[in-house]
Write an enzyme that holds these catalytic residues in place. Structure first.
Site, PDB file in Angstrom:
ATOM      1  N   GLU A   1      -9.614  41.657 -74.477  1.00  0.00           N
ATOM      2  CA  GLU A   1      -8.689  42.787 -74.446  1.00  0.00           C
ATOM      3  C   GLU A   1      -9.339  43.996 -75.111  1.00  0.00           C
ATOM      4  O   GLU A   1      -8.678  44.989 -75.376  1.00  0.00           O
ATOM      5  CB  GLU A   1      -7.375  42.434 -75.128  1.00  0.00           C
ATOM      6  CG  GLU A   1      -7.496  41.982 -76.569  1.00  0.00           C
ATOM      7  CD  GLU A   1      -6.157  41.945 -77.288  1.00  0.00           C
ATOM      8  OE1 GLU A   1      -5.559  43.017 -77.447  1.00  0.00           O
ATOM      9  OE2 GLU A   1      -5.724  40.855 -77.674  1.00  0.00           O
TER      10      GLU A   1
ATOM     11  N   HIS B   1      -3.334  29.439 -81.152  1.00  0.00           N
ATOM     12  CA  HIS B   1      -3.808  30.811 -81.331  1.00  0.00           C
ATOM     13  C   HIS B   1      -3.387  31.214 -82.740  1.00  0.00           C
ATOM     14  O   HIS B   1      -2.230  31.025 -83.123  1.00  0.00           O
ATOM     15  CB  HIS B   1      -3.163  31.739 -80.295  1.00  0.00           C
ATOM     16  CG  HIS B   1      -3.292  33.183 -80.663  1.00  0.00           C
ATOM     17  ND1 HIS B   1      -4.517  33.777 -80.843  1.00  0.00           N
ATOM     18  CD2 HIS B   1      -2.362  34.137 -80.944  1.00  0.00           C
ATOM     19  CE1 HIS B   1      -4.341  35.040 -81.187  1.00  0.00           C
ATOM     20  NE2 HIS B   1      -3.044  35.285 -81.256  1.00  0.00           N
TER      21      HIS B   1
ATOM     22  N   CYS C   1      -4.394  38.237 -76.217  1.00  0.00           N
ATOM     23  CA  CYS C   1      -5.215  37.114 -76.691  1.00  0.00           C
ATOM     24  C   CYS C   1      -5.279  35.955 -75.694  1.00  0.00           C
ATOM     25  O   CYS C   1      -5.891  34.927 -75.983  1.00  0.00           O
ATOM     26  CB  CYS C   1      -4.669  36.606 -78.024  1.00  0.00           C
ATOM     27  SG  CYS C   1      -4.482  37.903 -79.244  1.00  0.00           S
TER      28      CYS C   1
HETATM   29  N1  ACO Z   1       2.957  36.549-102.500  1.00  0.00           N
HETATM   30  C1  ACO Z   1       3.143  35.609-101.543  1.00  0.00           C
HETATM   31  N2  ACO Z   1       3.699  35.894-100.324  1.00  0.00           N
HETATM   32  C2  ACO Z   1       4.072  37.162-100.097  1.00  0.00           C
HETATM   33  C3  ACO Z   1       3.921  38.177-101.059  1.00  0.00           C
HETATM   34  C4  ACO Z   1       3.335  37.826-102.306  1.00  0.00           C
HETATM   35  N3  ACO Z   1       3.130  38.727-103.256  1.00  0.00           N
HETATM   36  N4  ACO Z   1       4.386  39.330-100.531  1.00  0.00           N
HETATM   37  C5  ACO Z   1       4.817  39.049 -99.285  1.00  0.00           C
HETATM   38  N5  ACO Z   1       4.639  37.739 -99.029  1.00  0.00           N
HETATM   39  C6  ACO Z   1       4.926  37.024 -97.790  1.00  0.00           C
HETATM   40  C7  ACO Z   1       6.237  37.421 -97.162  1.00  0.00           C
HETATM   41  O1  ACO Z   1       7.334  36.734 -97.722  1.00  0.00           O
HETATM   42  C8  ACO Z   1       5.979  37.027 -95.721  1.00  0.00           C
HETATM   43  O2  ACO Z   1       6.158  35.650 -95.588  1.00  0.00           O
HETATM   44  P1  ACO Z   1       7.022  35.067 -94.354  1.00  0.00           P
HETATM   45  O3  ACO Z   1       6.303  35.478 -93.095  1.00  0.00           O
HETATM   46  O4  ACO Z   1       7.024  33.613 -94.572  1.00  0.00           O
HETATM   47  O5  ACO Z   1       8.345  35.717 -94.449  1.00  0.00           O
HETATM   48  C9  ACO Z   1       4.471  37.299 -95.539  1.00  0.00           C
HETATM   49  O6  ACO Z   1       3.949  37.398 -96.862  1.00  0.00           O
HETATM   50  C10 ACO Z   1       4.190  38.605 -94.830  1.00  0.00           C
HETATM   51  O7  ACO Z   1       4.919  39.598 -95.480  1.00  0.00           O
HETATM   52  P2  ACO Z   1       5.826  40.599 -94.615  1.00  0.00           P
HETATM   53  O8  ACO Z   1       6.516  41.527 -95.537  1.00  0.00           O
HETATM   54  O9  ACO Z   1       6.650  39.837 -93.629  1.00  0.00           O
HETATM   55  O10 ACO Z   1       4.634  41.324 -93.886  1.00  0.00           O
HETATM   56  P3  ACO Z   1       4.673  42.589 -92.973  1.00  0.00           P
HETATM   57  O11 ACO Z   1       5.968  42.691 -92.254  1.00  0.00           O
HETATM   58  O12 ACO Z   1       4.255  43.732 -93.807  1.00  0.00           O
HETATM   59  O13 ACO Z   1       3.524  42.230 -91.900  1.00  0.00           O
HETATM   60  C11 ACO Z   1       3.003  41.052 -89.861  1.00  0.00           C
HETATM   61  C12 ACO Z   1       3.337  40.935 -91.345  1.00  0.00           C
HETATM   62  C13 ACO Z   1       4.262  41.456 -89.092  1.00  0.00           C
HETATM   63  C14 ACO Z   1       2.510  39.698 -89.360  1.00  0.00           C
HETATM   64  C15 ACO Z   1       1.902  42.125 -89.670  1.00  0.00           C
HETATM   65  O14 ACO Z   1       0.755  41.746 -90.358  1.00  0.00           O
HETATM   66  C16 ACO Z   1       1.560  42.370 -88.206  1.00  0.00           C
HETATM   67  O15 ACO Z   1       2.244  43.117 -87.524  1.00  0.00           O
HETATM   68  N6  ACO Z   1       0.442  41.750 -87.686  1.00  0.00           N
HETATM   69  C17 ACO Z   1       0.001  41.935 -86.306  1.00  0.00           C
HETATM   70  C18 ACO Z   1       0.918  41.253 -85.313  1.00  0.00           C
HETATM   71  C19 ACO Z   1       0.703  39.750 -85.234  1.00  0.00           C
HETATM   72  O16 ACO Z   1      -0.275  39.219 -85.716  1.00  0.00           O
HETATM   73  N7  ACO Z   1       1.661  39.053 -84.582  1.00  0.00           N
HETATM   74  C20 ACO Z   1       1.561  37.641 -84.347  1.00  0.00           C
HETATM   75  C21 ACO Z   1       1.534  37.212 -82.884  1.00  0.00           C
HETATM   76  S1  ACO Z   1       0.811  38.361 -81.773  1.00  0.00           S
HETATM   77  C22 ACO Z   1      -0.904  38.465 -82.065  1.00  0.00           C
HETATM   78  O17 ACO Z   1      -1.603  37.506 -82.112  1.00  0.00           O
HETATM   79  C23 ACO Z   1      -1.476  39.793 -82.262  1.00  0.00           C
END
Ligand code: ACO
Length: 520
Positions: free
Chosen positions: A95, A264, A129
């Site tokens: 991609e 994945h 992906c």
């Molecule tokens: N210590 C331990 N854990 C923590 C802490 C901390 N200090 N702070 C946050 N966390 C945890 C949260 O509780 C959360 O856990 P959970 O998922 O079990 O709820 C995790 O860390 C992530 O924190 P969020 O606040 O949910 O993170 P955010 O919303 O800022 O971003 C996300 C996460 C959405 C995955 C982002 O990184 C993203 O958009 N990534 C790209 C998209 C992606 O990968 N999607 C997956 C499928 S599609 C693909 O493959 C591209």
């Protein structure tokens, strides 16, 4: 029925089609996720514990999708001593689009030039992906079809996963996987049991043609991923159950029937949650689960939950993560080596998981096992399929050779160079500003590339790209490949090597026209 197969067709299919050998490439530099947490000003543990990531590989402006794929293909061919004549099909899943017309596959044809082999079918496939899996299926289907001419197919999955600053940035990565596909394979794709789910969603997409960054709805992407997993697993289970019934076996298919289960991996925590979700699927599908003891012990209150209501249900997630902890350790944890250490590579991500399993388990531990594979690409396209590993684990067997070829994987990951988050951020800015520039000479240093890495030398005024390869030799002092490409600004973006790196006595070049050293 028109188009249906004659009854005898199966008998003439090549036997045991699948993956014969596999090669993986990732960049020689990474940013540490603990340091990135500090640099980004987020709470300690968010990336490392919350997402489950330790290190993130990234490329300077010296590497692009063409160079990644050139590197991994040549590495596969050289390490397995395969002649380019033996390839009848070459498929690329990616991609990372740097040209709206010209495929990466045609760039890779430069590697075939000396062999004179131009009779090579296949082209690029794109859907986030998922492209690598689509390419693999195309290759397997070709070998099993009337078009097959008796030669191998080669499948390449490669991507550079980069995000704009913000919450998605720590989930980047980069790399490529190449797989040789043929009959009598070591890793056989099981026939007739793929479970696929495809649907329209704007969870992650790349509408801006001049940006490398996607538009991401993180939460929606997780929901789509988990929803697709449920649907694919359900279809896979009913297809394999139907096959078993024909053989007189009435048992339902469960997670226990996978020796290993790989996914994945956008980030490792999502994979752990996904394994738990398969257990939830088994639990809901079980007409009479024992909730008194065993794996389902204490889960009675979740007996009537609806899968579609549970994507972000903390209680369900926690309970099934706990219940599946041992299964995760047995079946999935080891597959996350590359993902944890290098990040999401997009199309090669799930094949990096496969490489990790092959690298970390012995032939005896792998022989005869069924490996479940869940591939997901946003937008979205997903399949759960399975691989059967051959039974023969004796020294010199094809399985022994395959695992041996990947036994240096951990050492290769450990040999990479840690780069400060500020330098990583500068690299991202540099890529952002120079992506798609014509008449461009990359600024990144070539000193620290792994031996045998193809890299971008220049982009000319017509956007034609020229590449060179660092030496495969690993002795002698540090030396540049092409003098003028090491500009003074390069050292500002990539720090000097901590230790001496391999001598690069001469470059092999590939480009639309021959380029002599003097031109640079
Ligand atoms: N210590 C331990 N854990 C923590 C802490 C901390 N200090 N702070 C946050 N966390 C945890 C949260 O509780 C959360 O856990 P959970 O998922 O079990 O709820 C995790 O860390 C992530 O924190 P969020 O606040 O949910 O993170 P955010 O919303 O800022 O971003 C996300 C996460 C959405 C995955 C982002 O990184 C993203 O958009 N990534 C790209 C998209 C992606 O990968 N999607 C997956 C499928 S599609 C693909 O493959 C591209």
């Amino acid at each position: 029925m028109p188009g249906s197969l004659p009854a005898t067709a199966e008998a003439s299919w090549p036997k045991d089609v699948g993956i014969v050998s596999l090669e993986i490439y990732f960049p020689s530099q990474y940013v540490d996720q603990v340091e990135l947490e500090k640099f980004d000003g987020v709470d300690a543990g968010k990336y490392t514990i919350g997402l489950g990531q330790s290190k993130m590989g990234f490329c300077s402006d010296r590497e692009d999708i063409n160079s990644l794929c050139l590197t991994v293909v040549q590495r596969l061919m050289e390490r397995n001593n395969i002649s380019y004549d033996c390839i009848g099909r070459l498929e690329v899943g990616t991609e990372t689009i740097i040209d709206k017309s010209k495929s990466v596959k045609t760039v890779l044809m430069q590697l075939f030039e000396d062999s004179g082999n131009t009779d090579v079918e296949g082209i690029d496939t794109t859907n986030a992906c998922y492209g690598g899996t689509a390419a693999l299926f195309n290759a397997v289907n070709w070998v099993e079809s009337s078009s097959w001419d008796g030669r191998y197919a080669l499948v390449v999955a490669g991507d550079i996963a980069v995000y704009a600053t913000g919450s998605a940035r720590p989930t980047g990565g980069a790399g490529a996987v190449a797989m040789l596909v043929g009959p009598n394979a070591t890793l056989i794709l099981e026939r007739g049991v793929r479970g696929t789910h495809m649907q329209h969603a704007y969870d992650f997409y790349k509408p801006d043609m001049v940006s490398e960054y996607p538009v991401v709805d993180g939460k929606l992407s997780i929901q789509c991923y988990l929803g697709a997993l449920d649907r694919c697993y359900s279809t896979y289970r009913s297809k394999i159950h139907a096959q078993w019934q024909k053989e007189g076996n009435e048992e339902p298919f469960t997670l226990n029937d996978f020796g290993y289960m790989i996914f994945h991996s956008p980030y490792c925590k999502l994979v752990q949650k996904s394994l738990a979700r398969l257990l939830l699927n088994d639990f809901i599908g079980d007409p009479n689960p024992n909730t008194e003891s065993g794996v389902y012990g204490g889960l009675d209150s979740f007996r009537h939950v609806k899968l579609e209501d549970t994507y972000f249900d903390r209680d369900v997630e926690k309970a099934f993560m706990k219940a599946s902890a041992e299964l995760f350790n047995e079946k999935t944890k080891a597959s996350l080596l590359v993902s944890n250490q290098n990040g999401n590579m997009y199309t090669p991500s799930v094949y990096g998981c496969l490489a990790s399993v092959l690298a970390l388990y012995s032939p005896q531990q792998l022989a005869g096992q069924r490996i479940g594979v869940f591939s997901y690409g946003s937008g979205f396209a997903a399949t759960l399929y399975s691989i059967k590993v051959t039974q023969d684990a004796t020294p010199g067997s094809s399985l022994d050779k395959l695992t041996s070829s990947l036994c240096d994987l951990k050492a290769r990951l450990d040999s990479r160079r840690s780069v400060a988050p500020s330098i990583f951020a500068e690299n991202m800015k540099l890529r952002q500003h120079t992506h798609h520039l014509a008449s461009y000479i990359p600024q990144g240093s070539v000193d620290n590339l792994f031996p045998g890495t193809w890299y971008l030398v220049r982009v000319d005024e017509k956007h034609r790209r020229y590449y060179a390869r660092s030496s495969v030799l690993d002795d002698g002092p540090l030396e540049a490949v092409l003098e003028p490409v090491r500009s003074s600004t390069a050292s500002e973006h990539i720090p000097s090597p901590a230790k001496k790196v391999p001598r690069i006595p001469a470059a092999t070049e590939a480009g639309p026209v021959a380029v002599s050293n003097g031109e640079h």
